[in-house]
Design an enzyme around this catalytic site. Sequence first.
Site, short mmCIF file in Angstrom:
data_model
loop_
_atom_site.label_atom_id
_atom_site.label_comp_id
_atom_site.label_asym_id
_atom_site.label_seq_id
_atom_site.Cartn_x
_atom_site.Cartn_y
_atom_site.Cartn_z
N ARG A 1 2.30 -17.49 10.56
CA ARG A 1 2.47 -16.64 9.37
C ARG A 1 1.20 -15.88 8.99
NH1 ARG A 1 6.07 -19.84 5.43
NH2 ARG A 1 4.36 -19.71 3.98
N ASP B 1 16.11 -13.59 2.24
CA ASP B 1 17.42 -13.55 1.59
C ASP B 1 17.47 -14.34 0.28
OD1 ASP B 1 17.27 -15.97 2.87
OD2 ASP B 1 19.27 -15.89 3.75
N LYS C 1 7.77 -27.77 40.86
CA LYS C 1 7.15 -27.38 39.59
C LYS C 1 6.31 -28.53 39.05
CE LYS C 1 9.98 -24.05 37.18
NZ LYS C 1 9.37 -23.19 36.23
N VAL D 1 2.84 1.68 -3.35
CA VAL D 1 1.99 2.14 -4.46
C VAL D 1 1.65 3.62 -4.27
CG1 VAL D 1 -0.35 1.94 -5.44
CG2 VAL D 1 1.03 -0.12 -5.01
N ARG E 1 0.84 -1.21 0.00
CA ARG E 1 0.00 0.00 0.00
C ARG E 1 0.87 1.26 0.00
NH1 ARG E 1 -1.54 3.08 4.39
NH2 ARG E 1 -3.50 4.22 4.21
N HIS F 1 2.41 -22.95 10.53
CA HIS F 1 2.03 -21.82 9.69
C HIS F 1 1.03 -20.86 10.33
CE1 HIS F 1 4.01 -24.41 6.78
NE2 HIS F 1 4.18 -23.34 6.04
N ASP G 1 10.99 -14.68 9.92
CA ASP G 1 12.16 -15.24 10.61
C ASP G 1 13.09 -14.19 11.23
OD1 ASP G 1 11.15 -17.61 9.68
OD2 ASP G 1 12.55 -17.78 8.00
O1 F6P Z 1 10.82 -18.28 5.96
C1 F6P Z 1 9.56 -18.28 6.55
C2 F6P Z 1 9.17 -19.68 6.95
O2 F6P Z 1 7.89 -19.63 7.55
C3 F6P Z 1 10.15 -20.41 7.86
O3 F6P Z 1 10.04 -20.02 9.21
C4 F6P Z 1 9.78 -21.84 7.61
O4 F6P Z 1 10.88 -22.69 7.86
C5 F6P Z 1 9.40 -21.84 6.15
O5 F6P Z 1 9.09 -20.51 5.81
C6 F6P Z 1 8.26 -22.74 5.79
O6 F6P Z 1 8.10 -22.69 4.42
P1 F6P Z 1 6.86 -23.25 3.64
O7 F6P Z 1 5.72 -22.31 3.86
O8 F6P Z 1 7.29 -23.30 2.22
O9 F6P Z 1 6.55 -24.60 4.22
#
Ligand code: F6P
Length: 329
Positions: A262, A110, A221, A31, A28, A259, A135
Amino acid sequence: MTRLKVEMKTIGVLTSGGDAPGMNACLRALVRKGIFEGLSVMGIERGFRGLIEGKAYPMPIGSVANIIQRGGTVLRTARCKEFVNKNGRAKAARFLRNFSIDGLVVIGGDGSFRGAHELYQEHKVPVIGIPGTIDNDIYGTDYTIGYDTAVNVALESIDRIRDTASSHDRLFFVEVMGRDAGFIALEVGVGGGAETILLPETKTDLKEMCDRIKRGIARGKTSSIIVVAEGDDAGNAFEIARKVKGVIGMDFRVCVLGHVQRGGSPTSRDRLLGSTLGAAAVDALLAGETDKMVGIANDKVVLVPLRDTWRKKKKINMDLSRLAEILSK
Ligand code: F6P
């Protein structure tokens, strides 16, 4: 110094590699800043694959309305094997010429920066990278887009796991992402009060880990959390749990967050970082910069040669790691 004298009229942008929350905020900003500066912006679909297949569309101001709060990337993303080859990059360069794209912004990690660097070296296409990966493992920038959200998502999950761990008197091995870096693991381990944090950057001693947990049990614990970075040298969370099974006298479970980390709406910090770096990338291209990443260091925008971003290694905060050991005693 890599500076070019290319008149910028149209710039292209793509997102590449793993998606990261805040990429949309970055798009955003890029652009809108581009248009503010009198440029046209083309969005390229699915990372470098879109460059090779010629999948691009104009991005007017309205195309990025209502996306700042959304996770993922509206441009889609991919890990493109063909771009690793010279032929693939030649196709991409042809496409950029055909669409009169004068400069390219690559938002990714990277691996994506290596591709961008090769594209510049072989075809002299001006390129600027923006660090976008959960990461946080990119040299030259204090933070990458998506890291803060991923940390907060993982932290919330660990808090929830602690509730059930303490109710059942259990030990939990919680695996977090990070590929071969432990930035996420360290931060959520400290923030979540983990009893042990296993990082790829330090040698894992499973005996020491078991002794520490046993000492905790002896002190009364009844539950514990072990945060395992997915790239740890002792294996993944299931493998580690298998190796120490029977040694620790406590019922245990394994939880791989995966995931989930993410996805979701980006935090305020990721929106700000995405917005700042999106605009900075436009400025960099207009200033004739190329083959560089725009990053953030001590709250200031910096330009870092793309090659440094993977040749040099970003160091984990070992003071924080030592503090974690003291606090979890
Ligand atoms: O680089 C981001 C990442 O989520 C890493 O932490 C993980 O190892 C990798 O991508 C997982 O990749 P994919 O989504 O291709 O399984």
